[in-house]
Structure formats: structure tokens, C-alpha cells
Design an enzyme around this catalytic site. Structure first.
Site, PDB file in Angstrom:
ATOM      1  NE  ARG A  45     -10.887  -6.754  -6.275  1.00 45.81           N
ATOM      2  CZ  ARG A  45      -9.791  -6.406  -5.628  1.00 45.81           C
ATOM      3  NH1 ARG A  45      -8.599  -6.659  -6.168  1.00 45.81           N
ATOM      4  NH2 ARG A  45      -9.856  -5.813  -4.465  1.00 45.81           N
TER       5      ARG A  45
ATOM      6  CB  SER B 144      -0.902   0.023   1.236  1.00 41.52           C
ATOM      7  OG  SER B 144      -1.860  -0.985   1.150  1.00 41.52           O
TER       8      SER B 144
ATOM      9  CG  ASP C 139      -5.436  -6.708   2.552  1.00 44.53           C
ATOM     10  OD1 ASP C 139      -6.525  -6.918   1.981  1.00 44.53           O
ATOM     11  OD2 ASP C 139      -4.695  -5.738   2.273  1.00 44.53           O
TER      12      ASP C 139
HETATM   13  C1  S3P Z   1      -5.631  -1.149   0.010  1.00 44.42           C
HETATM   14  C2  S3P Z   1      -6.887  -1.142   0.571  1.00 44.42           C
HETATM   15  C3  S3P Z   1      -7.667  -2.360   0.839  1.00 44.42           C
HETATM   16  C4  S3P Z   1      -6.792  -3.604   0.814  1.00 44.42           C
HETATM   17  C5  S3P Z   1      -5.857  -3.623  -0.372  1.00 44.42           C
HETATM   18  C6  S3P Z   1      -4.947  -2.406  -0.352  1.00 44.42           C
HETATM   19  C7  S3P Z   1      -4.947   0.139  -0.214  1.00 44.42           C
HETATM   20  O1  S3P Z   1      -8.654  -2.499  -0.168  1.00 44.42           O
HETATM   21  O2  S3P Z   1      -7.593  -4.757   0.814  1.00 44.42           O
HETATM   22  O3  S3P Z   1      -5.070  -4.788  -0.353  1.00 44.42           O
HETATM   23  O4  S3P Z   1      -3.720   0.135  -0.466  1.00 44.42           O
HETATM   24  O5  S3P Z   1      -5.610   1.186  -0.116  1.00 44.42           O
HETATM   25  P1  S3P Z   1     -10.104  -1.805  -0.064  1.00 44.42           P
HETATM   26  O6  S3P Z   1      -9.928  -0.344  -0.139  1.00 44.42           O
HETATM   27  O7  S3P Z   1     -10.871  -2.341  -1.231  1.00 44.42           O
HETATM   28  O8  S3P Z   1     -10.670  -2.262   1.240  1.00 44.42           O
END
Ligand code: S3P
Length: 426
Positions: free
Chosen positions: A121, A22, A313
Site C-alpha cells: 500500500r 478508527s 469503507d
Molecule cells: C481511516 C481512514 C480511511 C479508512 C480506514 C480508516 C482512519 O483510510 O479507509 O479504514 O482511521 O483514519 P484513508 O485515510 O486511507 O482513506
């Protein structure tokens, strides 16, 4: 490719992990947005971050490897160039949703595509708020990829209450909001990961149980030297393997300890895990440090709904901890699991059923009760990196070992997973 994993006798040693996925996406995007040169140390080696890197290059940013860091020449405010091809986000929801926010505010149209999983998605969650900001979208009926973004002359600042807990959607809106003089506000009922806010230094306030994050032109990113702490979501697999292996201990150095990411550690500690944080430091407002773990006896606890966005996650690997712990493992209020790289509720339940555990599947979660039958099984990754790694860890904990089908997908977040395991496990 199918991979076989043998039972591990013991875990011992020390790991430094490649950068958090992230934070790496954001370091790249913010560097490409800034004017001038930024550097990024310890960037994620995963395919998802490579997708973001390729797109930043397509948009005109020059990215080079220099010794232990990458150097990103930014394009500056609205300085991106019109890409001559579709922007391929591969498997990466973060690339698609964050870069949609960025390109919502440029002077050209852009078309986003993705692989089979990403193309299923939901994108309505970003299309809707970005349309409120003045963007036109050309997309299919199902509001999934591919879509084309047709930006307005000027982005309209909005105040948006989030219908789903999603850091990707929140970040998309906040990034688009960086292109207006007036403030854009995003309101959350449950806090999701806050890397965008921290790395950009955005104001965040807590009011009547809600979290309000704001952005405007004055927070537009400047060139920076980023250090990306190790990926705590990758570390989760090594942590659970250590906890459940006999006479084991492990240090994980310089790993992200952002409070919105360590919910799974807090849950494991409540389950009885011995886990310590040491040598806390900060870089670009992001907390990181060392984590020490040793073998522990675990008992399941009730997992509250408020912590679900913080552990989303890590639920696949927490499930593995849960089925070795006393009592039943129960996840509820986690419908978002159905729209990840695979339908993770379905994927987890299908694999656990192979072990004759008592599994109940609900719309928003599942429960697992009983003792694992140590029989040789082939788990399915469903093309989902976190499912592949969770069931590889389970295989390493079973007397009989186990196999995981279609294991290559681990490269999405951690292509070095097996090397890391081999360096700490006997
Ligand atoms: C992420 C947000 C999450 C997470 C993804 C990374 C991010 O997703 O599951 O692996 O970097 O902002 P969502 O925003 O769909 O919950």
C-alpha cells in the site's frame, strides 16, 4: 478458511457492537502520548487495533485490562522509548500512517513493517509531508513498507494541501504537528473522517470550500477516560442485511454517528431505507446513539463524488444493497478503493461476475446492472475483511446461500461478525 452461509429468513433483535476501529486506534495512541493513566471502554476487538496496542507497548506504554476497560499508562511528551525491534503494523494502514506521524517527532529511529497486503500500500502520501516537516526516511524505491524514520531535532510546522482525500495522512501530519509550538495546518478539498480533530479538540475552519485543520503543542493530548462507541462500519453489514430481509427490524445500540462516517446511511435513506437515529449522546466530542432499521424497498440513486471519502469503507456493502435495488448501481470518483486492503474495485467486480451480472469496471469505479442468478457460488475475500463480510451478507440474501473463501480475515475489524449475525438472524 472457506465459510458457508445459508439464506436468512428474517432479522430481528438488538445489537451492541465493539468499539469503532478508527476511534479505538486514536484513543490508544492519544492515551499512550499523554502523561498519566487513561482508560478506554469498549475498545475494538479487531486485529488492526491490536497492532496499534502492541506498538504502544513496545514504545513503553503499560496497558492492562481492568474489568470492562483497559488502562493505559502514557509516556508523556517525547517520552516514548526506543523500540528494540521493528514495529509490526500487520494489516493496518491506520497504525502505520498515524504512528509514523507520532514517531516523526521522537528522539530515536524506528522501523515499520507490515504484512504482504500492507507492504504493497502507498506510503509516499505520508513520507512526502513528513519529509517537509524535517523527517528523513530510509525506504525502498516504491515508497512502501518497510521504512525507517529518522526524526529531525525539531519538527518543522507546515501548511499542507492534501493531494488525496485521506484521514490517515491528515492525522499523521496533525499528530506530528502536536510536537511543535507553531501551528501545522492541513487543507482538504473533501472532508474525510475527523476523529483526530474531534478527540484532540483541534480547531477546524471552513474557507472557500476548503477545510483547514490545525494542530500545535497546545493541543497535545492529556490523560482521559474514553468510551469508544460501536463501530458504524461494522454495523453497515447488519443494517444492509436487515433492510433486504423480509419482515425484519433491528436496533443497534450506542454506535458511532460521527457525521463524517454516516454517509452510507444517508445514501441508503435516499434509496428508500427506513433508518432512524435515537438517544444521541457525545463522548470525547464524538457523537453516538442508537440506530433503528427495518425492511425497506430500495432504488439506486446517483452517488456524488463529494460523499465518496465519507463512504469509502462501506462501498463493498453498499454495492450489495445496490444490486438488490431497482436500476443500476454506479460508483465513480473512487480510485482510492484500489489501494485498500485489496484492490476493492477488482475484488467486487470479480465476485459480482460470478453471478452473471452485467459488470463494467473503470479506473475509478464500476457499475452493476441486472438481476442476481441464484446459483451456488464461492466468493473470494481477497484477504480483505470488508469484501469477506459484504459477500457473506450477499450469500445470506441468496436463495441458494453461498460460500466465502479465506473468511478468517474478518478478524481484522470484527472477529465477532458470525456470533452477531447468529444472534439477530433466523
Ligand atoms: C481511516 C481512514 C480511511 C479508512 C480506514 C480508516 C482512519 O483510510 O479507509 O479504514 O482511521 O483514519 P484513508 O485515510 O486511507 O482513506
Amino acid at each position: 478458511m472457506k465459510k458457508q452461509f445459508k439464506k436468512i429468513k428474517q432479522v430481528n433483535g438488538e445489537l451492541s457492537l465493539p468499539g469503532d476501529k478508527s476511534i479505538s486506534h486514536r484513543a490508544l495512541i492519544f492515551s499512550a502520548m499523554a502523561s498519566g493513566k487513561s482508560t478506554i471502554k469498549n475498545i475494538s476487538q479487531g486485529e488492526d487495533v491490536k497492532s496499534t496496542m502492541r506498538i504502544m507497548e513496545q514504545l513503553g506504554s503499560k496497558i492492562t485490562q481492568e474489568l470492562d476497560q483497559i488502562v493505559v499508562e502514557g509516556c508523556g511528551f517525547k517520552g516514548f522509548k526506543n523500540p528494540d525491534k521493528n514495529l509490526d503494523c500487520g494489516n493496518s494502514g491506520t497504525s502505520a500512517r498515524l504512528i509514523a506521524g507520532l514517531l516523526a517527532a521522537q528522539n530515536f529511529n524506528s522501523t515499520f513493517i507490515g504484512d504482504e497486503s500492507l507492504s504493497k500500500r502507498p506510503m509516499k502520501r505520508v513520507i512526502e509531508p513528513l519529509m517537509k516537516m524535517g523527517v528523513n526516511f530510509k525506504s525502498n524505491q516504491t515508497l512502501t513498507l518497510p521504512f525507517t524514520i529518522n526524526p529531525p531535532l525539531k519538527i518543522i510546522p507546515i501548511t499542507y494541501e492534501m493531494p488525496v482525500a485521506s484521514a490517515q495522512v491528515k492525522s499523521s501530519i496533525l499528530i506530528a504537528g502536536l510536537h511543535s509550538d507553531d501551528e501545522t495546518n492541513v487543507i482538504e478539498s473533501e472532508q474525510t473522517r475527523d476523529h483526530t480533530e474531534k478527540m484532540l479538540g483541534l480547531p477546524v475552519r471552513f474557507e472557500n470550500g476548503k477545510i483547514i485543520s490545525s494542530s500545535s503543542k497546545k493541543y497535545y493530548p492529556k490523560a482521559n477516560d474514553y468510551f469508544v462507541p460501536g463501530d458504524i462500519s461494522s454495523a453497515a453489514f447488519h443494517i444492509v442485511l436487515t433492510l433486504l430481509s423480509p419482515n425484519s427490524e433491528l436496533w443497534i445500540r450506542n454506535v458511532s454517528l460521527n457525521p463524517t462516517r454516516i454517509g452510507f446511511i444517508e445514501i441508503l435513506k435516499k434509496m428508500g431505507a427506513y433508518i432512524l437515529y435515537e438517544n444521541i449522546q457525545y463522548s470525547s466530542n464524538e457523537k453516538y446513539g442508537d440506530v433503528y432499521v427495518k425492511s425497506s424497498k430500495l432504488t439506486n440513486i446517483k452517488i456524488g463524488s463529494e460523499i465518496i471519502p465519507n463512504i469509502i469503507d462501506e462501498i463493498p456493502i453498499l454495492t450489495i444493497a445496490g444490486i438488490f435495488a431497482g436500476g443500476s448501481f454506479l460508483i465513480e470518483n473512487a480510485k482510492e478503493l484500489r489501494v485498500k486492503e485489496s484492490d476493492r474495485i477488482k475484488s467486487i467486480c470479480a465476485n459480482l461476475k460470478l453471478l452473471d451480472l452485467d459488470i463494467e469496471e473503470f479506473e475509478d469505479g464500476f457499475s452493476a446492472t441486472g438481476n442476481i442468478k441464484n446459483k451456488k457460488v464461492v466468493f473470494n475475500s481477497f484477504g480483505d475483511h470488508r469484501i469477506a463480510m459484504a459477500f457473506a451478507i450477499l450469500s445470506m440474501l441468496m436463495e441458494s446461500g453461498g460460500e466465502v473463501n479465506d473468511f478468517d480475515c474478518v478478524s481484522i475489524s470484527n472477529p465477532m461478525f458470525e456470533e452477531q449475525i447468529n444472534s439477530i438472524a433466523k
